[in-house]
Design an enzyme around this catalytic site. Structure first.
Site, PDB file in Angstrom:
ATOM      1  N   GLU A   1      43.945  30.683  49.248  1.00 40.90           N
ATOM      2  CA  GLU A   1      44.936  30.241  48.261  1.00 40.90           C
ATOM      3  C   GLU A   1      46.359  30.319  48.805  1.00 40.90           C
ATOM      4  O   GLU A   1      47.219  31.019  48.260  1.00 40.90           O
ATOM      5  CB  GLU A   1      44.778  31.066  46.972  1.00 40.90           C
ATOM      6  CG  GLU A   1      43.407  30.853  46.346  1.00 40.90           C
ATOM      7  CD  GLU A   1      43.205  31.543  44.995  1.00 40.90           C
ATOM      8  OE1 GLU A   1      43.918  32.526  44.727  1.00 40.90           O
ATOM      9  OE2 GLU A   1      42.336  31.108  44.230  1.00 40.90           O
TER      10      GLU A   1
ATOM     11  N   GLU B   1      35.297  29.036  45.485  1.00 39.88           N
ATOM     12  CA  GLU B   1      35.420  30.025  44.408  1.00 39.88           C
ATOM     13  C   GLU B   1      35.337  29.295  43.083  1.00 39.88           C
ATOM     14  O   GLU B   1      36.015  28.279  42.888  1.00 39.88           O
ATOM     15  CB  GLU B   1      36.766  30.759  44.443  1.00 39.88           C
ATOM     16  CG  GLU B   1      36.855  31.841  45.463  1.00 39.88           C
ATOM     17  CD  GLU B   1      38.163  32.634  45.348  1.00 39.88           C
ATOM     18  OE1 GLU B   1      38.651  32.842  44.220  1.00 39.88           O
ATOM     19  OE2 GLU B   1      38.682  33.020  46.394  1.00 39.88           O
TER      20      GLU B   1
END
Ligand code: BG6
Length: 486
Positions: free
Chosen positions: A188, A381
């Site tokens: 991220e 994810e």
């Protein structure tokens, strides 16, 4: 159509949320070891949960006790990895996404030589995965870096981090790539401005250039380090693949008022900017104009543009938990999302933590990303944090988790039908672990229950929830069971 035969079903974990053993075998303190559990702070108050100051760091450095710092104890994967990998094998995993704690290999990040005990741990884990036939997907940096680098350099704001990370990454490639073909650079990477300390070792208020400039510099340096890592990986293992990893924050306009539509468009472009740089190897013009208007500068030096162009990624991976909504109306109701507050979408239900559940948004995200990049995608994810109840007979019934996953898998399948090239899917997280944003244990994501409460009490015993058997069947039938009535 069905999921392709090669589809990599699995799960994802991160070193700092599972390993524990924060001060064993020569490991140095990492930024994650400073994350404090705050039981009395509202779970949607991300700013308060993630607040970092020189004082909070000093306190963290002085305490040796893991009680208040749950990421120091994790779920003891460091000592129980064989048991956990065996459970993942029983689930039928084709892949497991895991990360390397930089501070195990280089305790301060300054050492010339790797800490042998640190790298040996990962060699053993990967050997065991190879033996079990579980393909590793390794994230080089998942919200973890030596604390020393944050204190000494204000983390990734400083260009010298590129070289320090390069040394760490090269050791990982030399020693671990014989066991692992799939790699990710930064988890991220877009989260630098949402939690700068965790993502980039930046202590808010410490930069002479100002925090916003520090975030942009940090991203530029991480993008350079990513490009260099992509090139270095191929030198050691030419058939290996490097991917980028972003938080997919697909944003809808709250209404079709043109101003809302434009606001949502800009939000989406802000989110796509990070992967744009790593896929196209250059900065988008619109963002450069944006930075200029804000008085910010990408700290380009000679050779940077060429490096970014040469070291682009092979595939694009992302996390997807929920979609977001935007409007220009300042009074619109807001709801928490993944370390972010967004406008509440009236058409969607929410998890106990307020994150809005939107399976169609996953399909939308896949189609959008594939159309934009034309590179294979990987969902690395996706999942829902929930409170679980252990029944008297020890069983854990979690139909809400099954519902969440089923609805997302069906939409993922539709995206494949629409022509998206999808390499695989790793759920977050297959086993209960410490939450990143709130440091809770009670925000559970797993198919496997871990007996530990928010304060660290519990046997750490693992047990299978109902969803364990459900996901096992999905994998065993390569998704065909999704269409069978129960
Ligand atoms: C992702 C992170 O943003 O969200 C994970 O990469 C994290 O590390 C996950 O655990 C879920 O967030 P949280 O705050 O519920 O743990």
């Amino acid at each position: 159509m069905a999921f392709p035969e090669y589809f990599l079903w699995g799960g994802a974990i991160a070193a700092n949320q599972v390993e524990g053993a924060w001060n064993e075998d020569g490991k140095g303190l990492s930024v994650a070891d400073c994350a404090v559990f705050k039981p009395n702070v509202d779970v949607s108050d991300y700013a308060a949960h993630n607040k970092v100051t020189p004082d909070t760091i000093r306190q963290a450095m002085e305490t040796r006790h893991p009680e208040d710092y749950p990421k120091r104890r994790g779920i003891d994967f460091y000592h129980r990895y064989k048991e956990d990998l065996a459970l993942f094998k029983e689930l039928g995993f084709k892949t497991l996404r895991l990360s390397i704690a930089w501070s195990r290999l280089f305790p301060t990040g300054e050492e010339e030589e790797v800490n042998e005990a640190g790298i040996a741990f990962y060699e053993e884990v990967l050997k065991e995965m190879n033996r079990l036939g579980i393909e590793p997907l390794i994230t080089l940096s998942h919200y973890e870096m030596p604390l020393h680098l944050a204190l000494e350099y204000n983390g990734w704001e400083d260009r010298r981090m590129v070289e320090k990370f390069g040394r760490f990454a090269r050791v990982c490639f030399e020693r671990l790539s014989p066991y692992a073909k799939y790699w990710l650079n930064f988890n991220e990477i877009d989260s630098i401005s949402r939690h700068p300390f965790t993502t980039a070792g930046i202590i808010p208020g410490q930069s002479k250039a100002g925090d916003e400039q520090a975030y942009l510099s940090a991203f530029h340096h991480q993008a350079l380090a990513s490009a260099q890592a992509a090139l270095d990986l191929k030198k050691v293992r030419p058939d290996a693949l490097m991917g980028c990893m972003v938080t997919k924050l697909t944003t809808y306009p709250l209404t079709c008022r043109p101003d809302d539509v434009y606001k949502a468009l800009r939000k989406n472009l802000d989110n796509l900017f990070f992967s744009d740089v790593m896929v196209f190897g250059e900065y988008p013009r619109l963002k450069l104009a944006d930075f200029k208007a804000q008085g910010l500068k990408v700290p380009f030096e000679e050779g940077d543009a060429e490096l970014l162009k040469k070291g682009t990624v092979d595939f694009v991976s992302f996390s997807y938990y929920m979609s977001m909504t935007e409007t220009t109306d300042p009074n619109a109701e807001r709801t928490p999302g993944n370390t972010i507050l967004a406008v509440k979408n009236p058409y969607l239900a929410s998890s106990e933590w307020g994150w809005q559940i939107d399976p169609v948004g996953l399909k939308t995200s896949l189609v959008e990303l594939y159309d934009r990049y034309k590179k294979p995608l990987f969902v690395v994810e996706n999942g829902m944090g929930a409170k679980d109840m252990v029944e008297e007979d020890g069983r854990i019934h979690d139909p809400y988790r099954v519902d969440y996953f089923r609805s997302h898998f069906l939409e993922m399948e539709k995206a494949i039908d629409a022509g998206v090239e999808l390499m695989g899917y790793t759920s977050w997280a297959p086993i209960d672990l410490i939450s990143v944003s709130t440091n809770q244990m009670s925000k559970r994501y797993g198919f496997i229950y871990v007996d530990q409460d928010d304060f660290g009490n519990g046997s750490l015993n693992r047990s299978k929830k109902d969803s364990f058997y459900w996901y096992q069947k999905v994998i065993e039938t390569n998704g065909r069971s999704l269409h069978e009535s129960e």
